[in-house]
Write an enzyme that holds these catalytic residues in place. Structure first.
Site, short mmCIF file in Angstrom:
data_model
loop_
_atom_site.label_atom_id
_atom_site.label_comp_id
_atom_site.label_asym_id
_atom_site.label_seq_id
_atom_site.Cartn_x
_atom_site.Cartn_y
_atom_site.Cartn_z
N CYS A 84 -4.86 2.41 -3.58
CA CYS A 84 -3.63 2.95 -2.97
C CYS A 84 -2.48 1.96 -3.13
O CYS A 84 -1.63 1.82 -2.22
CB CYS A 84 -3.82 3.31 -1.50
N GLN B 26 -4.21 -5.19 6.90
CA GLN B 26 -5.19 -6.10 6.28
C GLN B 26 -5.16 -7.51 6.86
O GLN B 26 -6.02 -8.32 6.52
CB GLN B 26 -4.95 -6.17 4.76
N ASP C 112 3.31 -4.52 8.15
CA ASP C 112 2.07 -3.75 8.05
C ASP C 112 0.90 -4.73 8.17
O ASP C 112 0.63 -5.50 7.24
CB ASP C 112 2.08 -3.01 6.70
N LYS D 223 -10.22 -1.26 10.77
CA LYS D 223 -10.34 -2.46 9.90
C LYS D 223 -10.79 -3.66 10.71
O LYS D 223 -11.04 -4.72 10.16
CB LYS D 223 -9.00 -2.78 9.24
N HIS E 44 0.87 -1.18 0.00
CA HIS E 44 0.00 0.00 0.00
C HIS E 44 0.91 1.23 0.00
O HIS E 44 2.03 1.18 0.53
CB HIS E 44 -0.82 -0.06 1.30
N1 C6P Z 1 -6.15 0.46 3.09
C1 C6P Z 1 -7.98 0.04 1.56
O1 C6P Z 1 -9.07 0.32 1.04
P1 C6P Z 1 -4.87 3.74 7.44
O2 C6P Z 1 -5.50 4.54 6.35
O3 C6P Z 1 -3.69 4.43 8.07
O4 C6P Z 1 -5.86 3.20 8.44
O5 C6P Z 1 -4.30 2.42 6.71
C2 C6P Z 1 -3.42 2.52 5.63
C3 C6P Z 1 -3.14 1.18 5.06
C4 C6P Z 1 -1.86 0.66 5.19
N2 C6P Z 1 -1.55 -0.56 4.74
C5 C6P Z 1 -2.47 -1.36 4.16
C6 C6P Z 1 -2.08 -2.73 3.71
C7 C6P Z 1 -3.78 -0.88 3.98
O6 C6P Z 1 -4.67 -1.65 3.38
C8 C6P Z 1 -4.11 0.43 4.42
C9 C6P Z 1 -5.49 0.99 4.19
C10 C6P Z 1 -7.53 0.80 2.77
O7 C6P Z 1 -7.26 -0.84 1.11
C11 C6P Z 1 -7.77 2.28 2.62
S1 C6P Z 1 -6.71 3.01 1.44
#
Ligand code: C6P
Length: 414
Positions: free
Chosen positions: A372, A211, A208, A234, A131
């Protein structure tokens, strides 16, 4: 007596679980909501909503500051939440859990901390499946320090090529950062191998978990990972709060991220000394209610049970994959055997946005676009995909509705 997978599934009462989520009974565009955008953000059960209402009704106060009762009660609830998160991830110490505003914030905190530890000639390794949140902060770090960014490539199934990782890693490698699960494809990455290899050359590893945490309960001590990050929203918690697990030694070594109230031991105009962990990394008034609700979300997910969640979601994933592949012209991206319940697909040469718009008219929420994760889309030479991300509160009937909706979209757009 140990329970078999079937016993566990029998205990998993989907109708009861759905009653916990008030939003699932609303209509969108006159149709019952079918929510398949769980990888973007999950829905919130009443048990967590109640905790949020209770906090603002009874405990709202700043924490770690007041002698008054409200402040002490709010502080206790916040610190109890930290302990719940510690227990969930099996961190050794509660002060190894830093509460942040989310995964992005947690990664930036670490990337900032490494600014003083890297130099020209050092390598950091990322993966092709990341991401943007796990790419851009490291690119910025490399610009600041002169370190080089190396990329573990992927194959057509959407898996990382470990033999290439073996070639990239060297005594110059200082840091490796990969996701546990890809948000765009659902691939579960072999993080145990990645961590072992990195440690063999003395490199630190950040995983990370944005997910993975909705589907898998990670054990940070067992993984021997240096940093593990996630977002509450999430996994049935609120937005604007997340966590960073860091090994105590690393967190003590890294400098603070932001300066401000509560992260200090003593301040004079000549010199400031910093507070002990975890407060050193928690400047300013935090998202107090969010942190407490994060703890409640973890309680909720554990009450449902991560074994149950994995078994049920896997059943839905298999059912959905088979049904979607029966649609002529539909191609799924991300076909690893090791994957969570994320299905990214395109329909003939129809733009994903158009498919998503028609599905929305039918009350079905999916995400469309690059998610993203532009490098993944570039790899497949596509502008984006339609992503249906399935949660433990979804049903086979909802998958049937998705299939009908896609067929309708195909008819209208072909
Ligand atoms: N992905 C998706 O629709 P935040 O926004 O900080 O809570 O998470 C960022 C982020 C970082 N790493 C991974 C693997 C992610 O999937 C995400 C967030 C969402 O896939 C929103 S872009």
């Amino acid at each position: 007596m140990p329970q078999s997978g079937l016993d566990l599934l029998a205990m998993f009462n989907i109708n009861e679980i759905r009653k916990d989520f008030p939003i699932l009974s609303r209509k969108v565009n006159g149709k019952p909501l079918v929510y398949f955008d769980n990888a973007a953000t999950s829905q919130t059960p009443q048990q967590v909503i109640d905790v949020i209402v209770d906090y603002y009704s009874n405990y709202n106060a700043n924490i770690h500051r007041g002698v008054h009762t409200l402040s002490q009660e709010a502080t206790d609830l916040y610190e109890q939440a930290r302990q719940k998160i510690q227990a969930h991830f099996n961190a050794k110490h509660s002060h190894e859990i830093i509460l942040t505003s989310g995964t992005t914030d947690s990664i930036n905190l670490i990337a900032n901390g490494f600014s003083s530890l890297l130099k020209k000639g050092d390598d950091v390794i990322v993966s092709a499946l990341e991401h943007h949140s796990n790419i851009v902060p490291w690119q910025m770090l490399c610009e600041r320090t002169g370190a080089s960014l190396k990329v573990i490539p992927m194959n057509l199934e959407g898996e990382l090529i470990m033999s290439e990782y073996d070639k990239l890693i060297s005594k110059n490698t200082k840091l490796v950062f990969v996701n546990h699960v890809s948000n765009a494809l659902g691939t579960i990455n072999p993080i145990e191998y990645i961590i072992k290899k990195a440690h063999a050359v003395g490199a630190a590893v950040l995983i990370d978990g944005a997910q993975s945490t909705p589907h898998i309960k990670p054990d940070v001590q067992d993984l021997d990972v240096d940093f593990y990050v996630a977002s509450a929203h999430k996994l049935c918690g609120p937005t604007g709060v997340g966590m960073l697990y860091g090994k105590q030694d690393w967190l003590n070594k890294l400098p603070p991220y932001q300066g401000g109230g509560e992260m200090i031991a003593e301040v004079t105009f000549e010199k400031t000394t910093y507070a002990d962990l975890p407060h050193k990394f928690e400047a300013g008034t935090p998202n107090i209610c969010g942190g407490i609700a994060f703890g409640a979300a973890i309680d909720y997910m554990n009450a449902v049970g991560f074994n149950n969640i994995a078994l049920y979601e896997n059943e839905l994933l298999e059912y959905a994959t088979k049904a979607l592949l029966d649609i002529e012209g539909l191609k799924i991206y991300g076909t690893s055997k090791q994957k969570t319940s994320v299905i990214s697909f395109n329909l003939d040469d129809i733009h994903p946005y158009d498919v998503g718009t028609i599905l929305d008219k039918l009350g079905i929420a999916v995400r469309t676009g690059h998610h993203c994760a532009q490098p993944i889309m570039d790899f497949y030479k596509i502008p984006g995909t339609v992503r249906a991300s399935i949660s433990f509160y979804n049903t086979k009937e909802e998958i049937d509705a998705l299939v009908t909706g896609i067929k309708k979209a195909k008819m209208m757009l072909s």
